[in-house]
Design a protein around this motif. Structure first.
Motif, mmCIF file in Angstrom:
data_model
loop_
_atom_site.group_PDB
_atom_site.id
_atom_site.type_symbol
_atom_site.label_atom_id
_atom_site.label_comp_id
_atom_site.label_asym_id
_atom_site.label_seq_id
_atom_site.Cartn_x
_atom_site.Cartn_y
_atom_site.Cartn_z
ATOM 1 N N TRP A 2 36.173 -15.054 6.472
ATOM 2 C CA TRP A 2 36.665 -14.344 5.213
ATOM 3 C C TRP A 2 37.192 -15.913 4.415
ATOM 4 C CZ3 TRP A 2 41.485 -14.767 2.916
ATOM 5 C CH2 TRP A 2 41.521 -14.042 1.657
ATOM 6 N N LEU A 3 37.503 -16.759 4.965
ATOM 7 C CA LEU A 3 37.886 -17.925 4.274
ATOM 8 C C LEU A 3 36.610 -18.623 3.563
ATOM 9 C CD1 LEU A 3 40.481 -19.266 3.499
ATOM 10 C CD2 LEU A 3 40.252 -20.830 5.435
ATOM 11 N N LEU A 4 35.576 -18.467 4.152
ATOM 12 C CA LEU A 4 34.341 -19.188 3.691
ATOM 13 C C LEU A 4 33.794 -18.639 2.416
ATOM 14 C CD1 LEU A 4 32.192 -19.832 7.039
ATOM 15 C CD2 LEU A 4 33.585 -21.458 5.721
ATOM 16 N N GLY A 5 34.193 -17.230 2.173
ATOM 17 C CA GLY A 5 33.638 -16.709 1.060
ATOM 18 C C GLY A 5 34.878 -16.141 0.123
ATOM 19 N N ARG A 6 36.080 -16.349 0.451
ATOM 20 C CA ARG A 6 36.991 -15.898 -0.317
ATOM 21 C C ARG A 6 37.136 -16.175 -1.626
ATOM 22 N NH1 ARG A 6 42.414 -17.269 -1.973
ATOM 23 N NH2 ARG A 6 43.965 -15.706 -1.662
ATOM 24 N N PRO A 7 37.106 -15.189 -2.531
ATOM 25 C CA PRO A 7 37.127 -15.377 -3.872
ATOM 26 C C PRO A 7 38.814 -15.694 -4.246
ATOM 27 C CG PRO A 7 37.411 -12.986 -3.451
ATOM 28 C CD PRO A 7 37.178 -13.699 -2.222
ATOM 29 N N ARG A 8 38.907 -16.479 -5.489
ATOM 30 C CA ARG A 8 40.208 -16.890 -5.991
ATOM 31 C C ARG A 8 40.492 -16.084 -7.133
ATOM 32 N NH1 ARG A 8 41.604 -19.475 -1.908
ATOM 33 N NH2 ARG A 8 40.487 -21.597 -1.120
ATOM 34 N N GLY A 9 41.780 -16.370 -7.765
ATOM 35 C CA GLY A 9 42.098 -15.705 -9.046
ATOM 36 C C GLY A 9 41.467 -14.219 -9.371
ATOM 37 N N ALA A 10 40.728 -14.701 -10.598
ATOM 38 C CA ALA A 10 40.106 -13.296 -11.151
ATOM 39 C C ALA A 10 39.150 -12.616 -10.112
ATOM 40 C CB ALA A 10 39.343 -13.829 -12.389
ATOM 41 N N GLY A 11 38.442 -13.420 -9.340
ATOM 42 C CA GLY A 11 37.493 -12.846 -8.378
ATOM 43 C C GLY A 11 38.269 -11.997 -7.553
ATOM 44 N N LEU A 12 39.229 -12.275 -6.907
ATOM 45 C CA LEU A 12 40.250 -11.515 -6.140
ATOM 46 C C LEU A 12 40.852 -10.329 -6.664
ATOM 47 C CD1 LEU A 12 41.064 -11.496 -3.158
ATOM 48 C CD2 LEU A 12 43.310 -12.781 -3.878
ATOM 49 N N LEU A 13 41.372 -10.350 -8.049
ATOM 50 C CA LEU A 13 41.780 -9.181 -8.794
ATOM 51 C C LEU A 13 40.407 -8.376 -8.985
ATOM 52 C CD1 LEU A 13 43.972 -10.997 -11.476
ATOM 53 C CD2 LEU A 13 44.594 -9.322 -9.416
ATOM 54 N N ALA A 14 39.207 -8.963 -9.215
ATOM 55 C CA ALA A 14 37.967 -8.009 -9.646
ATOM 56 C C ALA A 14 37.897 -7.366 -8.324
ATOM 57 C CB ALA A 14 36.925 -8.756 -9.844
ATOM 58 N N GLN A 15 37.980 -7.935 -7.161
ATOM 59 C CA GLN A 15 37.865 -7.145 -5.624
ATOM 60 C C GLN A 15 38.643 -5.967 -5.719
ATOM 61 O OE1 GLN A 15 38.244 -9.634 -2.328
ATOM 62 N NE2 GLN A 15 36.031 -10.040 -2.089
ATOM 63 N N TYR A 16 40.062 -6.235 -5.774
ATOM 64 C CA TYR A 16 41.048 -5.193 -5.722
ATOM 65 C C TYR A 16 40.743 -3.964 -6.745
ATOM 66 C CZ TYR A 16 43.948 -8.471 -3.088
ATOM 67 O OH TYR A 16 44.250 -9.531 -2.176
ATOM 68 N N LEU A 17 40.555 -4.618 -7.970
ATOM 69 C CA LEU A 17 40.121 -3.306 -9.111
ATOM 70 C C LEU A 17 38.866 -2.604 -8.437
ATOM 71 C CD1 LEU A 17 40.877 -5.101 -12.168
ATOM 72 C CD2 LEU A 17 42.191 -3.425 -11.046
ATOM 73 N N LYS A 18 37.864 -3.275 -8.067
ATOM 74 C CA LYS A 18 36.809 -2.487 -7.589
ATOM 75 C C LYS A 18 36.984 -1.607 -6.681
ATOM 76 C CE LYS A 18 31.799 -3.430 -5.857
ATOM 77 N NZ LYS A 18 31.254 -4.472 -5.284
ATOM 78 N N SER A 19 37.856 -1.797 -5.614
ATOM 79 C CA SER A 19 38.199 -1.135 -4.602
ATOM 80 C C SER A 19 39.042 0.066 -5.171
ATOM 81 C CB SER A 19 38.902 -1.715 -3.485
ATOM 82 O OG SER A 19 38.105 -2.602 -2.830
ATOM 83 N N ALA A 20 40.017 -0.099 -6.049
ATOM 84 C CA ALA A 20 40.602 1.092 -6.680
ATOM 85 C C ALA A 20 39.918 1.875 -7.320
ATOM 86 C CB ALA A 20 41.706 0.254 -7.636
ATOM 87 N N LEU A 21 38.397 1.640 -7.924
ATOM 88 C CA LEU A 21 37.923 2.343 -8.767
ATOM 89 C C LEU A 21 36.844 3.274 -8.044
ATOM 90 C CD1 LEU A 21 37.383 0.181 -11.969
ATOM 91 C CD2 LEU A 21 38.805 2.194 -11.749
ATOM 92 N N ARG A 22 36.795 3.069 -6.723
ATOM 93 C CA ARG A 22 35.578 3.617 -5.858
ATOM 94 C C ARG A 22 36.232 5.152 -5.876
ATOM 95 N NH1 ARG A 22 36.402 0.713 -0.253
ATOM 96 N NH2 ARG A 22 35.744 3.070 0.413
ATOM 97 N N PRO A 23 35.169 6.100 -5.900
ATOM 98 C CA PRO A 23 35.416 7.772 -5.964
ATOM 99 C C PRO A 23 36.457 8.039 -5.024
ATOM 100 C CG PRO A 23 32.994 7.041 -6.325
ATOM 101 C CD PRO A 23 33.848 5.709 -6.013
ATOM 102 N N THR A 24 36.353 7.426 -3.864
ATOM 103 C CA THR A 24 37.245 7.947 -2.773
ATOM 104 C C THR A 24 38.742 7.734 -2.720
ATOM 105 O OG1 THR A 24 36.512 6.107 -1.157
ATOM 106 C CG2 THR A 24 35.554 8.272 -1.081
ATOM 107 N N VAL A 25 38.792 6.482 -3.386
ATOM 108 C CA VAL A 25 40.015 5.879 -3.841
ATOM 109 C C VAL A 25 40.755 6.577 -5.175
ATOM 110 C CG1 VAL A 25 41.861 3.812 -4.318
ATOM 111 C CG2 VAL A 25 39.876 3.951 -2.389
ATOM 112 N N ALA A 26 39.803 6.478 -6.108
ATOM 113 C CA ALA A 26 40.309 6.779 -7.545
ATOM 114 C C ALA A 26 40.572 8.508 -7.796
ATOM 115 C CB ALA A 26 39.442 6.334 -8.531
ATOM 116 N N LEU A 27 39.933 9.241 -7.031
ATOM 117 C CA LEU A 27 39.851 10.823 -7.098
ATOM 118 C C LEU A 27 41.194 11.158 -7.727
ATOM 119 C CD1 LEU A 27 38.127 13.284 -7.759
ATOM 120 C CD2 LEU A 27 38.625 13.679 -5.206
ATOM 121 N N PRO A 28 42.196 11.219 -6.740
ATOM 122 C CA PRO A 28 43.428 11.981 -7.325
ATOM 123 C C PRO A 28 44.311 11.227 -8.324
ATOM 124 C CG PRO A 28 43.808 10.691 -5.206
ATOM 125 C CD PRO A 28 42.557 10.533 -5.537
ATOM 126 N N TYR A 29 43.997 9.937 -8.639
ATOM 127 C CA TYR A 29 45.159 9.293 -9.542
ATOM 128 C C TYR A 29 44.971 9.845 -10.892
ATOM 129 C CZ TYR A 29 46.408 6.760 -5.526
ATOM 130 O OH TYR A 29 46.652 6.328 -4.149
#
Length: 128
Positions: free
Chosen positions: A91-118
Motif C-alpha cells: 500500500w505504501l508504494l502507491g499511497r496517495p498524499r493530501g488531495a489524492g487521499l481525500l479524493a479516494q475517501y470522497l470516491k468511496s463515499a459517493l459509491r452507490p452502495t455507500v451513498a444511497l441512504p444519506y
C-alpha cells in the motif's frame, strides 16, 4: 511454507474485510438514529454528513484489504507466487498524499452502495 502463510493471511484479511462491512452498517444505523433523535435539523444534517464521510473512509480501508486479498488469492492459486504479509508495504508504494487521499475517501463515499441512504436521510431531516 509460503502457501500456509498466505492462507493464514487470507483468513485474517477476510475476517477484517467482513468486520469493516459490519462497521459500515453500524455507521448507517447511527445516521438513521441521528435523523430520528436529533431535533435540530442543522445539527442532524451535519452529523449525517460526517457519518457519510466516515463510511467513505471505512470503505476505503476495506477496499485496501480487498485489494490485498486479491493478491493473496492469486498467490495461493499460483502456488505462493506472492510474498505473504505485505499489506502495508504494498500500500505504501502507491499511497496517495493530501488531495489524492481525500479524493479516494470522497470516491468511496459517493459509491452507490455507500451513498444511497444519506441523501434520503438528509431530505427526511429537512422535511420533518
Amino acid at each position: 511454507m509460503t502457501t500456509t502463510a498466505l492462507q493464514q493471511e487470507w483468513l485474517a484479511l477476510q475476517a477484517q474485510h467482513e468486520r469493516y462491512e459490519a462497521l459500515t452498517l453500524a455507521v448507517k444505523l447511527a445516521a438513521v438514529a441521528v435523523c430520528v433523535v436529533v431535533p435540530d435539523s442543522v445539527l442532524a444534517l451535519g452529523l449525517i454528513a460526517l457519518l457519510w464521510l466516515q463510511e467513505g473512509v471505512l470503505k476505503t480501508f476495506q477496499g485496501r484489504l480487498g485489494d490485498r486479498l486479491l493478491v493473496v488469492e492469486a498467490g495461493v492459486k499460483a502456488g505462493a507466487a506472492a510474498l505473504p504479509m505485505q499489506l502495508h508495504s504494498d500500500w505504501l508504494l502507491g499511497r496517495p498524499r493530501g488531495a489524492g487521499l481525500l479524493a479516494q475517501y470522497l470516491k468511496s463515499a459517493l459509491r452507490p452502495t455507500v451513498a444511497l441512504p444519506y441523501p434520503l436521510l438528509m431530505a427526511l431531516t429537512v422535511a420533518c
